[in-house]
Design a protein around this motif. Structure first.
Motif, PDB file in Angstrom:
ATOM      1  N   ILE A 145      -4.644   2.772  -6.558  1.00 23.94           N
ATOM      2  CA  ILE A 145      -3.298   3.164  -6.103  1.00 23.94           C
ATOM      3  C   ILE A 145      -2.991   4.584  -6.576  1.00 23.94           C
ATOM      4  O   ILE A 145      -1.871   4.887  -7.003  1.00 23.94           O
ATOM      5  CB  ILE A 145      -2.212   2.181  -6.591  1.00 23.94           C
ATOM      6  CG1 ILE A 145      -2.272   2.016  -8.118  1.00 23.94           C
ATOM      7  CG2 ILE A 145      -2.350   0.826  -5.910  1.00 23.94           C
ATOM      8  CD1 ILE A 145      -1.070   1.289  -8.698  1.00 23.94           C
ATOM      9  N   SER A 154      -0.083   6.220  -4.719  1.00 23.38           N
ATOM     10  CA  SER A 154       1.199   5.646  -5.148  1.00 23.38           C
ATOM     11  C   SER A 154       1.557   6.091  -6.555  1.00 23.38           C
ATOM     12  O   SER A 154       2.732   6.354  -6.858  1.00 23.38           O
ATOM     13  CB  SER A 154       1.130   4.113  -5.096  1.00 23.38           C
ATOM     14  OG  SER A 154       0.901   3.659  -3.790  1.00 23.38           O
ATOM     15  N   THR A 155       0.556   6.191  -7.443  1.00 20.65           N
ATOM     16  CA  THR A 155       0.792   6.625  -8.819  1.00 20.65           C
ATOM     17  C   THR A 155       1.262   8.078  -8.851  1.00 20.65           C
ATOM     18  O   THR A 155       2.200   8.432  -9.595  1.00 20.65           O
ATOM     19  CB  THR A 155      -0.490   6.470  -9.660  1.00 20.65           C
ATOM     20  OG1 THR A 155      -0.916   5.111  -9.603  1.00 20.65           O
ATOM     21  CG2 THR A 155      -0.252   6.864 -11.108  1.00 20.65           C
ATOM     22  N   ALA A 191       2.852   9.675  -6.481  1.00 20.89           N
ATOM     23  CA  ALA A 191       4.209   9.733  -5.944  1.00 20.89           C
ATOM     24  C   ALA A 191       5.228   9.161  -6.926  1.00 20.89           C
ATOM     25  O   ALA A 191       6.323   9.710  -7.105  1.00 20.89           O
ATOM     26  CB  ALA A 191       4.268   8.978  -4.617  1.00 20.89           C
ATOM     27  N   HIS A 192       4.878   8.068  -7.593  1.00 17.56           N
ATOM     28  CA  HIS A 192       5.819   7.404  -8.503  1.00 17.56           C
ATOM     29  C   HIS A 192       6.141   8.267  -9.723  1.00 17.56           C
ATOM     30  O   HIS A 192       7.306   8.363 -10.132  1.00 17.56           O
ATOM     31  CB  HIS A 192       5.231   6.065  -8.964  1.00 17.56           C
ATOM     32  CG  HIS A 192       6.131   5.289  -9.866  1.00 17.56           C
ATOM     33  ND1 HIS A 192       7.203   4.549  -9.395  1.00 17.56           N
ATOM     34  CD2 HIS A 192       6.137   5.138 -11.224  1.00 17.56           C
ATOM     35  CE1 HIS A 192       7.814   3.971 -10.420  1.00 17.56           C
ATOM     36  NE2 HIS A 192       7.195   4.314 -11.534  1.00 17.56           N
ATOM     37  N   ALA A 236      -1.836  -2.796  -5.056  1.00 16.25           N
ATOM     38  CA  ALA A 236      -1.217  -2.247  -3.837  1.00 16.25           C
ATOM     39  C   ALA A 236      -0.306  -3.259  -3.131  1.00 16.25           C
ATOM     40  O   ALA A 236       0.867  -2.952  -2.865  1.00 16.25           O
ATOM     41  CB  ALA A 236      -2.288  -1.721  -2.890  1.00 16.25           C
ATOM     42  N   ILE A 273       2.811  -3.947  -5.298  1.00 16.70           N
ATOM     43  CA  ILE A 273       3.805  -2.860  -5.233  1.00 16.70           C
ATOM     44  C   ILE A 273       4.591  -2.943  -3.937  1.00 16.70           C
ATOM     45  O   ILE A 273       5.823  -2.795  -3.925  1.00 16.70           O
ATOM     46  CB  ILE A 273       3.108  -1.485  -5.364  1.00 16.70           C
ATOM     47  CG1 ILE A 273       2.586  -1.287  -6.786  1.00 16.70           C
ATOM     48  CG2 ILE A 273       4.065  -0.356  -4.996  1.00 16.70           C
ATOM     49  CD1 ILE A 273       1.748  -0.039  -6.964  1.00 16.70           C
ATOM     50  N   GLU A 274       3.885  -3.218  -2.854  1.00 13.64           N
ATOM     51  CA  GLU A 274       4.558  -3.320  -1.551  1.00 13.64           C
ATOM     52  C   GLU A 274       5.553  -4.474  -1.521  1.00 13.64           C
ATOM     53  O   GLU A 274       6.632  -4.375  -0.935  1.00 13.64           O
ATOM     54  CB  GLU A 274       3.510  -3.495  -0.454  1.00 13.64           C
ATOM     55  CG  GLU A 274       4.080  -3.419   0.954  1.00 13.64           C
ATOM     56  CD  GLU A 274       2.999  -3.470   2.020  1.00 13.64           C
ATOM     57  OE1 GLU A 274       3.353  -3.735   3.188  1.00 13.64           O
ATOM     58  OE2 GLU A 274       1.825  -3.258   1.693  1.00 13.64           O
ATOM     59  N   PHE A 289       6.945  -1.079  -8.091  1.00 13.38           N
ATOM     60  CA  PHE A 289       6.027  -0.602  -9.114  1.00 13.38           C
ATOM     61  C   PHE A 289       6.258  -1.291 -10.460  1.00 13.38           C
ATOM     62  O   PHE A 289       5.344  -1.782 -11.108  1.00 13.38           O
ATOM     63  CB  PHE A 289       6.181   0.918  -9.272  1.00 13.38           C
ATOM     64  CG  PHE A 289       4.987   1.601  -9.844  1.00 13.38           C
ATOM     65  CD1 PHE A 289       4.020   2.158  -9.020  1.00 13.38           C
ATOM     66  CD2 PHE A 289       4.814   1.696 -11.209  1.00 13.38           C
ATOM     67  CE1 PHE A 289       2.906   2.793  -9.543  1.00 13.38           C
ATOM     68  CE2 PHE A 289       3.701   2.331 -11.754  1.00 13.38           C
ATOM     69  CZ  PHE A 289       2.747   2.888 -10.913  1.00 13.38           C
TER      70      PHE A 289
END
Length: 375
Positions: A8, A11-12, A14-15, A132, A135-136, A140
């Motif tokens: 991820i 995603s990491t 972005a987070h 993933a 998270i969806e 998170f």
């Protein structure tokens, strides 16, 4: 736990608002820390015993998981939690051989180690592919909370269920001579180098299979399924092949078979096949190659005195984690040199070829024969 952020990365980034390097560092720190602590963990397991060492390590792992959850919005707090988990890891995984040899007959060691490794491969699959969708579905922070709950159950189960047989621990200072004897053990070096290549192969393939397959029109989702088949094959192989190996009391023939399958299947997997054939090849690679890992651990136990077993396994784990970093970086270097991911697959093919030579040098259980004749 260590693969929580491996799949991820986007995603990491972005987070936390970090770049790719810092996102990957949350995963890359684990093999680095493992290499630094591998020998020390083996010493502690051999002198103190696995029950105390693993108990403290699992509690540290739980604390790290809780810190990650509490600081889910801060990169550096999550980094600290990851670091605590990374510190705990070698003190847990290096105890595999001691738990198995403590409760099972020596003739069953490969089978028991295979069952344990099968569980580890399953955990690897879950760790890699669960974040993933979690998270969806939950976000998170709640993904990390679910990690905490699973970890707490595992830690509680170990503390309540696992016991160490009473024995006379020879709690003496670990001499340099003891370490030197391991380093001079030629057979152990062949096994360690084979583990170096095996873990490097697995990490390299699982990390870079998507860009290698992309020119053939295989997307990331399909590449993820192919990797999953590799791990599923490893789970079945780790349960079946060590069982047969223990029954026949043979290691070498299965290790040679694993590398020959690797040589024969890696090229078509990466460069020729599509669809169902690719999935079958990936399963076959996992079934034979990953199943070789518990056999190598069992072979290492056959090589050294029981008092040195944990240190020998620590040496193997250290070499495996080192291989996991170096071969991944070598493949990335080939990509940088050639400008394409396609030639980097040859790093894996050449590595398996070298592994074939190494395992052919590993004779079956020489020390067991010597011991049995002297008892």
């Amino acid at each position: 736990m260590w693969l929580t952020f491996a799949t991820i990365v986007i995603s990491t980034e972005a987070h936390f608002g970090v770049n790719e390097f810092f996102a990957n560092l949350l995963t890359l720190m684990f093999p680095i820390v493992f290499v630094l602590l591998a020998i020390n963990s083996g010493k502690m397991l051999d002198t103190i015993g696995y029950k105390k060492v693993v108990s403290y390590a699992t509690i540290l792992m739980l604390i790290g998981a809780i810190i990650r959850w509490l600081g889910a919005d801060s990169y550096w707090i999550v980094f600290i939690g990851q670091l605590l988990i990374a510190i705990a890891q070698p003190y847990i995984t290096n105890a595999i051989n001691q738990v198995s040899s403590d409760w099972f007959d020596k003739s069953q060691i490969a089978t028991v180690t295979g069952v344990i490794m099968g569980g580890m491969f399953l955990a690897t699959a879950l760790g890699a592919f669960a974040p993933a969708p979690l998270i969806e579905a939950f976000g998170f922070s709640n993904m990390l909370l679910i990690n905490v709950m699973i970890t707490a159950i595992a830690v509680g189960g170990f503390l309540l269920v696992v016991a160490e047989k009473p024995k006379q621990h020879e709690i003496s200072a670990i001499s340099l001579h003891e370490i030197e004897s391991l380093l001079k053990n030629k057979r152990l070096w062949f096994i360690s180098l084979a583990v170096f290549i095996a873990m490097g192969y697995f990490n390299g393939l699982s990390n870079w299979i998507a860009p290698i397959l992309a020119p053939r029109g295989i997307d990331e989702t399909t590449a993820g399924i192919i990797t999953a088949m590799l791990i599923v094959g490893g789970i079945f192989g780790a349960l079946i092949i060590p069982l047969v190996s223990d029954y026949l009391q043979k290691r070498r023939i299965f290790l040679v078979l694993a590398t020959l399958v690797g040589l024969g299947a890696t090229y078509p997997l990466l460069y020729l096949t599509t669809g169902t054939t690719t999935l079958l090849l990936s399963f076959m690679l996992g079934f034979f190659l990953l199943a070789g890992y518990p056999l190598l651990i069992a072979a290492a136990e056959d090589t050294v005195h029981p008092s040195q077993a944990a240190k020998a396994v620590a040496m193997l784990m250290m070499m495996g984690n080192l291989g996991g970093v170096i071969i991944v970086l070598m493949m990335q270097g080939v990509k940088g040199w050639t400008g394409s991911w396609i030639p980097s697959g040859w790093v894996l093919i050449i590595a398996v070829g070298l592994a074939s030579f190494l395992v052919m040098q590993i004779r079956d259980k020489p020390t067991v024969k010597i011991t049995s004749s002297t008892v």
